[in-house]
Design an enzyme around this catalytic site. Structure first.
Site, PDB file in Angstrom:
ATOM      1  NE  ARG A  46     -19.704  31.404 -20.201  1.00  0.00           N
ATOM      2  CZ  ARG A  46     -18.375  31.400 -20.292  1.00  0.00           C
ATOM      3  NH1 ARG A  46     -17.693  32.511 -20.542  1.00  0.00           N
ATOM      4  NH2 ARG A  46     -17.700  30.293 -20.096  1.00  0.00           N
ATOM      5  CG  ASP A 237     -18.783  24.985 -14.556  1.00  0.00           C
ATOM      6  OD1 ASP A 237     -18.437  24.523 -15.660  1.00  0.00           O
ATOM      7  OD2 ASP A 237     -19.112  26.176 -14.379  1.00  0.00           O
ATOM      8  CG  ASN A 247     -16.230  22.123 -18.224  1.00  0.00           C
ATOM      9  OD1 ASN A 247     -16.268  23.228 -17.672  1.00  0.00           O
ATOM     10  ND2 ASN A 247     -15.843  21.990 -19.482  1.00  0.00           N
TER      11      ASN A 247
HETATM   12  O1  MRU Z   1     -22.644  27.954 -18.501  1.00  0.00           O
HETATM   13  P1  MRU Z   1     -21.280  28.564 -18.476  1.00  0.00           P
HETATM   14  O2  MRU Z   1     -20.950  29.301 -19.719  1.00  0.00           O
HETATM   15  O3  MRU Z   1     -21.062  29.397 -17.220  1.00  0.00           O
HETATM   16  O4  MRU Z   1     -20.294  27.323 -18.385  1.00  0.00           O
HETATM   17  C1  MRU Z   1     -18.925  27.554 -18.266  1.00  0.00           C
HETATM   18  C2  MRU Z   1     -18.089  26.341 -18.303  1.00  0.00           C
HETATM   19  O5  MRU Z   1     -18.562  25.239 -18.344  1.00  0.00           O
HETATM   20  C3  MRU Z   1     -16.616  26.559 -18.207  1.00  0.00           C
HETATM   21  O6  MRU Z   1     -15.921  25.563 -18.886  1.00  0.00           O
HETATM   22  C4  MRU Z   1     -16.201  26.498 -16.729  1.00  0.00           C
HETATM   23  O7  MRU Z   1     -16.967  27.374 -15.962  1.00  0.00           O
HETATM   24  C5  MRU Z   1     -14.768  26.799 -16.527  1.00  0.00           C
HETATM   25  S1  MRU Z   1     -14.412  28.489 -16.734  1.00  0.00           S
HETATM   26  C6  MRU Z   1     -12.790  28.811 -16.396  1.00  0.00           C
END
Ligand code: MRU
Length: 363
Positions: A46, A237, A247
């Site tokens: 993730r 994201d 994000n």
């Molecule tokens: O649902 P996730 O755990 O994949 O969400 C991740 C995030 O929101 C992070 O802050 C984002 O991907 C940045 S990672 C460098």
């Protein structure tokens, strides 16, 4: 110790299974696109950049299994795999960026030498992985001057090594400042519902010997009001062309709180997280996840079974609340529409100079 989040063994993709942390550091091997899809969907891998790298490796694994001997048939299969992998999660644009880049390699070649095409795809996936390390180190170097000795950083979710190949984005800034000998303290939002802050960010910071304090998400306002936060830094994201940033859910609230307390709020992300095809944050697709993630903590039921739940995985922070976006091309400041476009121009120049998609970090 900083484990490699994703590795290519030559035959398989090996990832840290992030659903098992912090109790156990377990690795998981994927040898089919289906296994990669599942790993992304279940958050075993993730974080926007890590998802992109995994998807690139998913393409390699799919290509390897193809028995096509003609370019046309091979491409038909490959397009199907790319579409399938792209359906794993909708918000992090790095997933689509990596798939596009992989498909671009196959589309450029147009040859019936399928083994050679497979080799080129493998090489490209490895390049994406290696570049991530360069890009994340550069983010750390560009962001570190924002932190002074004694600074306290508040972060949300996990934008650390586990969310990328190795170094992270928001945490790369913290790691770089720490390596420069500055005394940094990090407040870590636990990040309900899936607790990426508590499980992953706290774990990474403790492994690096960086002082960290875990707080529940609803404590951020109090910690800010007590004057204990110098700066907020989170990952992203997807960043629209105007700087609006998606994000992890809760980031928007933090940005508003930071503004209310006059605390600078920064995003740290590679340019591959910027989606120039999206003009504002309104167009960013937000993933809706299983209601049981909210009704439960892990396997434990904490709310009545069947209670109605709203579970968006991400939110959008309007650009006006973002003081700067820390990228491998430097810190992008407002006005974002103009300066984001400029940063892409700078990256193209670096690309021509170095022959790679990323500039070398300044030391
Ligand atoms: O649902 P996730 O755990 O994949 O969400 C991740 C995030 O929101 C992070 O802050 C984002 O991907 C940045 S990672 C460098």
């Amino acid at each position: 110790m900083r484990p490699k989040t994703i590795e290519w063994t030559g035959k398989k993709m090996r990832i840290v299974d992030q659903t098992r942390l912090p109790e156990r550091l377990v690795y998981l091997d994927c040898s089919t696109p289906q296994q990669v899809w599942r790993a992304i969907r279940r958050l075993e891998v993730r974080g926007a950049p890590a998802i992109g790298i995994a998807a690139a490796m998913g393409i390699v694994l799919g290509a390897r299994r193809s028995r096509a001997v003609r370019y046309k048939n091979f491409m038909k299969e490959l397009r199907g795999i790319a579409q399938y992998l792209g359906s794993a999660r909708p918000t992090a644009v790095n997933l689509f960026w990596a798939l596009k880049r992989m498909m671009g390699v196959a589309e450029r070649e147009k040859i019936d030498d399928i083994p050679l095409l497979k080799e080129r795809l493998e090489r490209e996936a490895l390049k994406i992985l290696e570049e991530d390390n360069i890009v994340c180190s550069a983010i750390g170097q560009h962001g570190a001057p924002l932190l002074k000795s004694g600074s306290t950083v508040l972060t949300h979710c996990n934008a650390g090594g586990l969310a990328t190949a190795e170094y992270g984005t928001a945490l790369s800034v913290v790691f770089a400042a720490h390596e420069q000998g500055k005394k940094i303290h990090v407040f870590v939002d636990e990040t309900r519902p899936l607790l990426q802050g508590a499980r992953l960010t706290a774990w990474e910071l403790m492994n690096q010997g960086i002082p960290a304090t875990l707080i529940c998400d609803n404590m951020a306002a109090t910690v800010m009001a007590e004057g204990r936060v110098s700066i907020v830094v989170t990952g992203a994201d997807r960043i629209a062309a105007n700087g609006d940033t998606a994000n992890k859910i809760g980031t928007y609230g933090l940005a508003r709180l930071a503004a209310a307390h006059r605390i600078p709020f920064y995003i740290a992300a590679p340019l591959s997280t910027v989606d120039l095809e999206i003009s504002s944050g309104k167009e960013i697709p937000i993933e809706q996840r299983d209601p049981d993630e909210v009704r439960k903590i892990g396997d434990r039921q904490i709310a009545p079974r069947g209670v109605d739940v709203y579970n968006p995985a991400f939110d959008v922070t309007p650009a006006q609340f973002i003081k700067g976006i820390i990228t491998e091309a430097g810190i992008i400041r407002p006005p974002y529409r103009r300066n984001i476009a400029k940063a892409f121009g700078k990256k193209r120049i670096q690309l021509r100079k170095t022959g790679s998609a990323a500039g070398k970090p300044k030391n």
